[in-house]
Write a protein that holds these residues in place. Structure first.
Motif, mmCIF file in Angstrom:
data_model
loop_
_atom_site.group_PDB
_atom_site.id
_atom_site.type_symbol
_atom_site.label_atom_id
_atom_site.label_comp_id
_atom_site.label_asym_id
_atom_site.label_seq_id
_atom_site.Cartn_x
_atom_site.Cartn_y
_atom_site.Cartn_z
ATOM 1 N N PRO A 276 44.931 8.955 55.751
ATOM 2 C CA PRO A 276 44.608 7.601 56.199
ATOM 3 C C PRO A 276 45.750 7.017 57.021
ATOM 4 N N PRO A 277 45.496 5.915 57.709
ATOM 5 C CA PRO A 277 46.579 5.275 58.471
ATOM 6 C C PRO A 277 47.681 4.792 57.534
ATOM 7 N N PHE B 46 39.686 6.333 54.521
ATOM 8 C CA PHE B 46 39.951 5.034 55.139
ATOM 9 C C PHE B 46 40.910 4.182 54.307
ATOM 10 N N GLU B 47 41.505 4.776 53.284
ATOM 11 C CA GLU B 47 42.482 4.035 52.498
ATOM 12 C C GLU B 47 43.639 3.573 53.398
ATOM 13 N N ILE B 48 44.429 2.658 52.877
ATOM 14 C CA ILE B 48 45.537 2.099 53.659
ATOM 15 C C ILE B 48 46.852 2.594 53.074
ATOM 16 N N GLY B 49 47.677 3.212 53.906
ATOM 17 C CA GLY B 49 48.889 3.879 53.448
ATOM 18 C C GLY B 49 50.038 2.935 53.141
ATOM 19 N N HIS B 50 51.054 3.505 52.524
ATOM 20 C CA HIS B 50 52.215 2.767 52.042
ATOM 21 C C HIS B 50 53.200 2.390 53.140
ATOM 22 N N MET C 198 47.507 -3.260 46.368
ATOM 23 C CA MET C 198 47.070 -2.250 47.334
ATOM 24 C C MET C 198 46.307 -1.125 46.635
ATOM 25 N N GLY C 199 46.688 -0.828 45.386
ATOM 26 C CA GLY C 199 45.928 0.160 44.625
ATOM 27 C C GLY C 199 44.505 -0.300 44.397
ATOM 28 N N GLU C 200 44.320 -1.576 44.064
ATOM 29 C CA GLU C 200 42.972 -2.131 43.876
ATOM 30 C C GLU C 200 42.178 -2.075 45.182
ATOM 31 N N LEU C 201 42.842 -2.442 46.284
ATOM 32 C CA LEU C 201 42.156 -2.424 47.579
ATOM 33 C C LEU C 201 41.707 -1.014 47.936
ATOM 34 N N ASN C 202 42.579 -0.023 47.747
ATOM 35 C CA ASN C 202 42.207 1.348 48.086
ATOM 36 C C ASN C 202 41.086 1.870 47.193
ATOM 37 N N GLU C 203 41.059 1.434 45.954
ATOM 38 C CA GLU C 203 39.947 1.836 45.083
ATOM 39 C C GLU C 203 38.630 1.270 45.608
#
Length: 722
Positions: free
Chosen positions: A468-469, A666-670, A649-654
């Motif tokens: 993911p980006p 499409f998750e968002i990277g660190h 961010m963990g909640e958002l990626n879930e």
């Protein structure tokens, strides 16, 4: 060494104010006292498991909570001393300063703004790249406390004597509890006595240096004071050749005690050589060295034997028939090697017995059998010799070499590096070695996984990092490339970015318009890169392609889609290119490293074209991992903010993973939350990242659900719910 004057001047203030006067670095109080260190022993050393928390700093705050203000201020000053040696790549000045001030503030006392000992000129002047173990520091601070408790138990006169006697001080320090294996032990000695002790904080590295570099065999490494004295003797010897100074971790000295570096050195210096041979000119009845130099040859003797261009067994049978022993296998072996295994381009080192180096040369001719020559010169090869000005004595510890006339020394690269160190003049200023350990610094996955990525690119030739980006693909790619090359060297690296208009003519070869209105055939970037790689066959070259899935791969690569396969890297698979009749092949030393954004919806269209030819590795967001959170902590991020980033961010990626229209890719990277150089982290910084980088991405993902985006952003910023 660069920067040492600054930190050594600062260390001298610590020595005077604290170790001798029991005072303080940042106040007028008496902080460095036996009473205060006894309190820290009770609060910290005696309670190693007490109040365990998710981070060292949080745990420390709880452990010191019941302590006196003096104890907390003392810990802040200890932190300053502890981090003084760490360079800016290990701990940024702003983060060092924030950590020290934050700990001081636990005391409730005011702190002097803009203290000179907290100036950037001091905090960025460290000279050691400390690793994760040093940064975590629990065991090191335990040693720090106990050694200082012991120090302030000494009489003042004894302390004054010790700070003027480096070796007695070192012996005393090593007698304290927890000194064995401590890295800070080495830091203290360097800061106080830089003329006697090295800026090396690894005891294992010091012992290795002594093992490989000390002139005398059998120097003991069980006692660290003896090790430090031996290193000082080594430094004085090497310093005679380097007026401008040297460092044990910098080339060329590092190649003398690190075998892996010696191998890389050999490949870079002698890229055309398959082997290196040790030729003993003192193994026969007469000294042939002057004749070899005059004629530009190397010979093996045994002129009574016929042509050596035959099997080893045939040579052995003839030796036996001539009465040269019942089983003359060793002689047959080196004679066979001279006639058959030695190749043009190989390196020959000439020695006299086991004690002297005479010079070295490069083999320029094939084996020749001259039946009309005298017996010493019957079997010969042409060699371009580079003799030493005077024979060089081989140190005692390196004299355990073969006395045979000819020995294949290819497996003994470290000995070879020593030999060239002795024969060459000083002035090798090539790049420092780059290892997996270097690359793993500030990466948020295991070293084992990094080693797997490097191995995949080394052996399979082609690798794609997908994810993911914001998962650090570009950052990681260059580090992998340097690991494959062996140096942090950008010369053997080329990087391009594919896009919809990118074509074969840009990448491989095509006609380009000229100023006169005509067209010239021009080589593309990959074609030119392969030409560069052919000129240095011993050096790995890495071609990095960003956004590899955005281009039309069949149109860009053309016939090269076959030639880039790992088992097609030779001239026999060469093909005529589209615009020329010249046969082209991809060299063996070319590696292709692609990067692919899994949030790009064109990914599925190109995946099948790449799958057979590339290994794929998926990089994932590192939120919640110990490596990511420790990195933020080392850079001065508040523990509450670290938890906020990881949890939100963990909640958002879930949520993104569970979305049928999106999914894991499409998750968002660190990387969005990795602060840049000099950038301080705070709640304001976090919300700015959310507003300017995360929210626009979410609006692209959920373009048809603006209300959902607003609720998600509100949750990220802590003032709403999903």
């Amino acid at each position: 060494m660069k920067n040492t004057e600054t930190i050594l001047a600062a260390a001298a203030e610590w020595r005077q104010r604290c170790l001798l006067k029991e005072g303080s670095l940042f106040s007028e109080r008496a902080l460095w006292t036996r009473t205060n260190f006894e309190e820290l022993r009770v609060l910290f050393v005696k309670r190693p498991e007490a109040d365990s928390g998710p981070s060292f700093l949080e745990k420390l705050e709880k452990q010191l909570r019941s302590g006196s203000p003096d104890a907390k201020c003392l810990w802040a000053e200890m932190t300053w001393v502890y981090l003084l040696i760490a360079n800016r790549q290990s701990r940024k000045p702003a983060n060092k300063r924030k950590l020290i001030v934050d700990i001081w503030n636990w005391s409730g006392r005011d702190f002097q703004d803009a203290h000179p000992l907290l100036d950037d000129t001091v905090l960025r002047a460290g000279v050691v790249h400390v690793g994760q173990r040093y940064n975590q520091g629990w065991m090191e601070f335990r040693f720090f406390i106990i050694s200082m408790l012991s120090w302030f138990s000494l009489e003042p006169d004894m302390r004054s004597e010790y700070v003027d006697r480096p070796w007695e001080f070192a012996s005393w320090l090593d007698s304290t509890e927890f000194a064995e294996g401590s890295m800070f032990r080495h830091a203290i000695l360097f800061l106080l006595f830089p003329d006697e002790f090295e800026s090396i904080i690894s005891g294992k590295a010091k012992k290795k240096i002594v093992t490989y570099l000390h002139d005398s065999a059998g120097v003991g490494t069980g006692n660290m004071v003896y090790v430090d004295k031996a290193i000082l003797a080594i430094r004085k010897r090497i310093q005679q050749e380097y007026e401008d100074g040297f460092h044990f971790y910098a080339r060329p000295v590092s190649e003398l005690w690190q075998p892996s570096q010696a191998d890389v050195w050999f490949r870079r210096r002698f890229s055309d050589a398959e082997r290196v041979w040790l030729m003993n000119v003192g193994a026969g009845d007469r000294d042939l060295w002057p004749a070899w130099l005059e004629r530009g040859i190397v010979t093996i003797g045994w002129g009574e034997l016929g042509d050596l261009g035959r099997s080893q067994q045939d040579i052995q049978n003839e030796l036996k028939s001539r009465g040269r022993g019942e089983k003359p296998s060793q002689r047959a072996h080196f004679l066979f090697n001279f006639g058959n295994e030695m190749k043009v381009g190989d390196i020959v080192i000439a020695v006299k017995g086991k004690k002297r180096l005479l010079g070295w040369g490069e083999v320029e001719g094939d084996y020749r059998y001259d039946s009309d020559a005298s017996w010493e010169f019957t079997h010969n090869r042409t060699v371009a010799w580079r003799p030493c000005e005077e024979p060089v004595s081989i140190p005692e510890r390196r004299r355990g070499i073969s006395s045979k006339r000819l020995t294949d020394f290819t497996p003994h690269k470290l000995w070879v590096r020593f030999a060239f160190w002795d024969m060459d003049r000083p002035g090798d200023t090539t790049l420092p070695i780059y290892t997996v350990e270097d690359a793993h610094e500030d990466l948020f996955f295991s070293r084992a996984r990094l080693e797997r990525l490097v191995t995949s690119l080394k052996n399979g030739k082609n690798l794609i990092l997908q994810g993911p980006p914001g998962t650090g693909k570009t950052f990681i790619a260059r580090r992998i490339a340097w690991c494959v090359i062996g140096y942090a060297d950008d010369d053997p690296i080329e990087m391009v970015q594919f896009h919809q208009s990118y074509a074969y003519e840009d990448f491989v070869q095509g006609f380009r318009p000229t100023k006169t209105g005509g067209f010239d055939l021009k080589d593309g970037v990959f074609h030119r890169f392969c030409q560069r790689a052919r000129k240095k066959p011993g050096t790995p070259h890495v071609f990095i392609i960003d956004e590899i899935n955005r281009g039309n791969l069949s149109r860009i690569f053309g016939e090269l889609l076959m030639l880039i396969e790992a088992d097609k890297r030779s001239e026999k698979y060469g093909l005529a290119l589209t615009y020329s009749d010249d046969r082209f092949h991809v060299p063996e030393n070319v590696h292709i490293l692609g990067m692919m954004n899994t949030a790009d919806r064109s990914l599925a269209l190109v995946d099948y074209a790449l799958r057979r030819r590339f290994a794929f590795e998926t990089l994932e967001p590192a939120y919640g991992t110990a490596e990511f959170e420790e990195y933020l902590e080392r850079n001065g991020t508040n523990p509450d903010l670290i938890r906020r980033i990881s949890e939100r961010m963990g909640e958002l990626n879930e949520k993104i993973r569970k979305d049928n229209e999106l999914g894991r890719g499409f998750e968002i990277g660190h990387s969005y939350f990795v602060p840049g150089e000099g950038e301080e982290t705070s709640d304001t910084w976090y919300e700015h990242v959310v507003d300017t980088q995360i929210e626009p991405l979410l609006r692209e993902y959920w373009f048809d659900s603006p209300t959902d985006v607003e609720a998600t952003v509100a949750r990220l910023k802590g003032n709403g719910a999903t």
